[in-house]
Design an enzyme around this catalytic site. Sequence first.
Site, PDB file in Angstrom:
ATOM      1  N   LYS A   1     -49.451  15.936 -32.035  1.00  0.00           N
ATOM      2  CA  LYS A   1     -48.659  15.252 -31.003  1.00  0.00           C
ATOM      3  C   LYS A   1     -48.270  13.830 -31.404  1.00  0.00           C
ATOM      4  O   LYS A   1     -47.091  13.454 -31.332  1.00  0.00           O
ATOM      5  CB  LYS A   1     -49.431  15.225 -29.676  1.00  0.00           C
ATOM      6  CG  LYS A   1     -48.649  14.508 -28.573  1.00  0.00           C
ATOM      7  CD  LYS A   1     -49.397  14.492 -27.250  1.00  0.00           C
ATOM      8  CE  LYS A   1     -48.608  13.709 -26.207  1.00  0.00           C
ATOM      9  NZ  LYS A   1     -49.277  13.675 -24.894  1.00  0.00           N
TER      10      LYS A   1
ATOM     11  N   ASP B   1     -40.812   4.765 -21.688  1.00  0.00           N
ATOM     12  CA  ASP B   1     -40.219   6.053 -21.300  1.00  0.00           C
ATOM     13  C   ASP B   1     -40.952   6.668 -20.108  1.00  0.00           C
ATOM     14  O   ASP B   1     -40.896   7.868 -19.889  1.00  0.00           O
ATOM     15  CB  ASP B   1     -40.248   7.030 -22.481  1.00  0.00           C
ATOM     16  CG  ASP B   1     -41.659   7.326 -22.961  1.00  0.00           C
ATOM     17  OD1 ASP B   1     -42.595   6.613 -22.547  1.00  0.00           O
ATOM     18  OD2 ASP B   1     -41.838   8.281 -23.747  1.00  0.00           O
TER      19      ASP B   1
ATOM     20  N   ASP C   1     -42.325  10.866 -16.606  1.00  0.00           N
ATOM     21  CA  ASP C   1     -42.349  10.572 -18.044  1.00  0.00           C
ATOM     22  C   ASP C   1     -41.337  11.421 -18.804  1.00  0.00           C
ATOM     23  O   ASP C   1     -41.158  12.610 -18.517  1.00  0.00           O
ATOM     24  CB  ASP C   1     -43.747  10.856 -18.623  1.00  0.00           C
ATOM     25  CG  ASP C   1     -44.819   9.976 -17.996  1.00  0.00           C
ATOM     26  OD1 ASP C   1     -44.449   9.044 -17.267  1.00  0.00           O
ATOM     27  OD2 ASP C   1     -46.013  10.231 -18.226  1.00  0.00           O
TER      28      ASP C   1
END
EC number: 2.7.7.6
Length: 973
Positions: free
Chosen positions: A749, A906, A674
């Site tokens: 986050k 991603d 990742d």
Amino acid sequence: MAPSPAAASPSLSLNQTPHFHHQTPPITWLKPPPSSALFRGKTLPISAASSSSSTSLSITDKPTSHFHGNLIDTFESHHPTTKGATFIEEPLERNELSARRRLFTQDPPWISALFLKGLTRTVDQTLKLEKKDIDKRKFDSLRRRQVKEETEAWERMVDEYRELEKEMCEKSLAPNLPYVKHMFLGWFQPLRDVIEREQRLQKSKSKKVRAAYAPHIELLPADKMAVIVMHKMMGLVMSGHEDGCIQVVQAAVSIGIAIEHEVGIHNFLKRTRKNNAGDSQEEVKDKQLLRKRVNSLIRRKRIIDALKVVKSEGIKPWGRATQAKLGSRLLELLMETAYVQPPLTQSGDSIPEVRPAFRHKFKTVTKYPGSKMVRRYGVIECDSLLLAGLDKSAKHMLIPYVPMLVPPKRWKGYDKGGYLFLPSYIMRTHGSKKQQDALKDISSKTAHRVFEALDTLGNTKWRVNRKILDVVERLWADGGNIAGLVNREDVPIPEKPLSEDPEEIQTWKWSVRKAKKINRERHSLRCDVELKLSVARKMKDEEGFYYPHNLDFRGRAYPMHPHLNHLSSDLCRGTLEFAEGRPLGKSGLYWLKIHLANLYAGGVEKLSHDGRLAFVENHLDDIIDSAENAVHGKRWWLKAEDPFQCLAACVILAQALKSPSPHSVISNLPIHQDGSCNGLQHYAALGRDSFEAAAVNLVAGDKPADVYSEISLRVHEIMKKDSSKDPESNPTAALAKILINQVDRKLVKQTVMTSVYGVTYVGAREQIKRRLEEKGVITDERMLFAAACYSAKVTLAALGEIFEAARAIMSWLGDCAKIIASDNHPVRWTTPLGLPVVQPYCRSERHLIRTSLQVLALQREGNTVDVRKQRTAFPPNFVHSLDGTHMMMTAVACREAGLNFAGVHDSYWTHACDVDTMNRILREKFVELYSSPVLEDLLQSFQESYPTLVFPPVPKRGEFDLKEVLKSQYFFN
């Protein structure tokens, strides 16, 4: 020398005690060997794919010392050639030998080796041909099943309801059916009958007085139309209802589209099955050829698109107005015939209560809370009895987009690729005509790399991980509410207080509203879980299946199947694995342990690789217990952030640890790599800022840099400073004191991650509010809202301070978009792989359509662009197109390197043994992508497309060396 026996005859028979036998005088031995057989021993049967007969080969335990030695070749002058040699047993007398002219030869030892080598090669070729033939038959069988899945799904449903009706009539009772099917059976016949009546009624009218939908309601049999209407409506109820209501426009258009798609296939099949009396011999022959077309294409290596066939037959698209009018009338007929009945709690003499399953009403909503502007629209309201138990019956709604049993068709254009027969488009344009036109104009040569990437993703073969599915099923049967599964029970609705105190009444109303909201969310999540599980149950016995992929308008790839796919939740990812297994190897065992630590998370994923390995080594007992006794053991895997994926990794690791040869254990598990806040990685590569590059792991380090922790520390500093201020003069001081101990990495986050994708203040506030709710420290709703507002402002301010270069590029992109949109043009660009992108944000125009149900207001793409949306959406959309480009470049390169590859934006996946190769490739492709002047090329394209407009210069770049990425082990990790 005589030709090899293997080459002499494809139906070679090697049985027991052979000698050479020709049409010429036989070959004889000068000195007979100890045995008269060339081979002695067991018979090995060999089936030849290329021959109708099978061969059997006798092989000795010990061959004779000289296989061809002491051979005597006798040739008669009138037989110059030798043909059709076979082995027979023909002992020869010594006096026969002496009576003939003989030629003595002593073959060198390499002749035996040549003979065996030729024989082995022939056997290998035969086995390969046989395997190829078996594989072809198997593939053809799967393709036939896939065609049936796509073309006959609705017909099978109709047949099923007919059978159920018949069973009910014969046995004078209703069969024991699941909830939804029981309702459907009650609705099917009445709905079919009223549709038939409507078809007859419209047919009997003159063209002047016929309804607008009349030509289209006749195009399908009433029973098939009834099934489509029921299933589409209930599918909308399960996936998209709000407070038990579906917008009439949405329902009508969805039903109209489904009917149109089925009419195309139905007409095609009908035309090819039916021969008219007046048809000429050539016309009959053409129809026979068309009828056989599907089967012939199945047997061949390519198959044409069904919609292309339909278009070639002269069928024109209906348009939204036609779809809406037909859908509205069918909805009206459904409401007239669909009823629900509560369980009988009354006495036997009472009349059972029967009420409509659907009601049409109008709903009034404000544009936003506190606004005086209201909007009124029609909805279909579902009865509460209909919603009750619906989440337990989701598996009966799966029609027809399921994973494919054979690889998807290769993409060759806008509507050429994907599913064999179901409508497939390379991009989800959501009705944007400008985007559709741009795509239809591109040639396969221009966008061949995009097509290649989608084909690569679509050709990855998956299967269901049965061990994980069994665990999921057991937990779900026990009520869920564990491992991320939603609770299968609703929360109780609070009872009204006896007190008349206004404050207590207001509090009660708030709590009722909150309980109902939770129950609605749970209902939706339960339906979602059931839909995912229903696909897993359907596919679990398949050897493998495929996901055709297409793009969103920005160029990001998605599986076309919406439920069970690897882009979805932990439940889906844990339940899926590669169909092909590969040995772990030494590096694979290493990456499997890293992968398990990443899935466990909780801060472990931010340690160095050595730290993650140590974590796994310290929990080997827990890992083995999780693998062997997942449900009734210590349940260590449930503590993981991604529990089902963690459990899948535990199972493979436990197998490897128990094996005497861990590196040779076969693994089907996809291992993830990742990106580290990937959006900011792309901005750092564009801006070449060394500080920002280091913050998102573009530079090598001893352990991974954590941008989320950096931001949370800065937020904590700002709040600590605010908390020391006077609360009377600074109202945020009190909030800062409450929040200062709640600030952590998790709180910020999501906001940091989405900031580069254009998250607004309101979006950031909602994200942080959810995190604060999870912590449960602030329970008062008003206080929670205020705390979320303050936290969002501080978080966005901290982001602006740390990522200045990224902010500068975002501002430049937004300014360019504003200049273009202000001239009434949508922002458009071409990705580095040649994919044209057009932002679809235009002010919509209302198109009123009068239907039998109500006047529908359809939204259509207008000619005036929405300047605000064009400006705010361009920076995130542009970066999305770049991360999609990077993923597609990596996918194609991995395929060329022989890797299995799957991508989730991603997050790149491959087998454990191939992670090192994929890591090298993805870094090389990232450097290759940004070694080109991306922003300069974009500016040049703007200037060429809009020569009259003036654009600001590209922001200055830093001095960061992109090649540093090649050495960064934590860039993707």
